[in-house]
Design an enzyme around this catalytic site. Sequence first.
Site, PDB file in Angstrom:
ATOM      1  N   GLY A 265      41.755  33.486  36.153  1.00 33.68           N
ATOM      2  CA  GLY A 265      41.721  34.510  35.104  1.00 33.68           C
ATOM      3  C   GLY A 265      41.243  35.853  35.617  1.00 33.68           C
ATOM      4  O   GLY A 265      41.798  36.904  35.275  1.00 33.68           O
ATOM      5  N   CYS A 266      40.236  35.824  36.469  1.00 33.57           N
ATOM      6  CA  CYS A 266      39.672  37.077  36.997  1.00 33.57           C
ATOM      7  C   CYS A 266      40.658  37.770  37.931  1.00 33.57           C
ATOM      8  O   CYS A 266      40.745  38.993  37.954  1.00 33.57           O
ATOM      9  CB  CYS A 266      38.346  36.805  37.704  1.00 33.57           C
ATOM     10  N   THR A 267      41.418  36.976  38.681  1.00 37.86           N
ATOM     11  CA  THR A 267      42.435  37.550  39.565  1.00 37.86           C
ATOM     12  C   THR A 267      43.535  38.198  38.733  1.00 37.86           C
ATOM     13  O   THR A 267      43.955  39.331  39.017  1.00 37.86           O
ATOM     14  CB  THR A 267      43.018  36.456  40.495  1.00 37.86           C
TER      15      THR A 267
END
Length: 156
Positions: free
Chosen positions: A43-45
């Site tokens: 998700g952060c990527t």
Amino acid sequence: MLAVGEPAPDFALPDQEGKVHRLSDYRGRWVVLYFYPKDDTPGCTKEACGFRDHMGSLVALGAVVLGVSADDVESHRRFAEKYGLNFPLLADPNKEAIAAYGAWGKKNLYGKEVEGVLRQTFLIDPEGRIAKVWRKVSPEGHALEVAEALKALRGA
């Protein structure tokens, strides 16, 4: 809990190159300050690459993007290099800015309740006040959502 119209808390945090950034350094510009749980996770990527890919339109609207997590400078450097991120990732291992913005708390991770960095975004106006807050962020399409909100706030 920070609300629209309140002054945004200042901070002094190092980026992936070790350069210290302060919110006050960006007076006179719009700041997209986004908090994310962990470098190089799915998700952060997705969220970071979204900001990378929309950087042109955000810069055209007069904004800078600053990502913040509790990861250290070295982790941020690897993450930024791996994905060609074109904005500062600020290391907050002591969670000072994370706490000041209320971006730390309970969340569900694979069905378990854990404490950690909450995925939240703050749009800060050129006077250093909170202009918009996203408390629950979906990484997919978030950068575009922020650009649209900035456009509306600027009357562009």
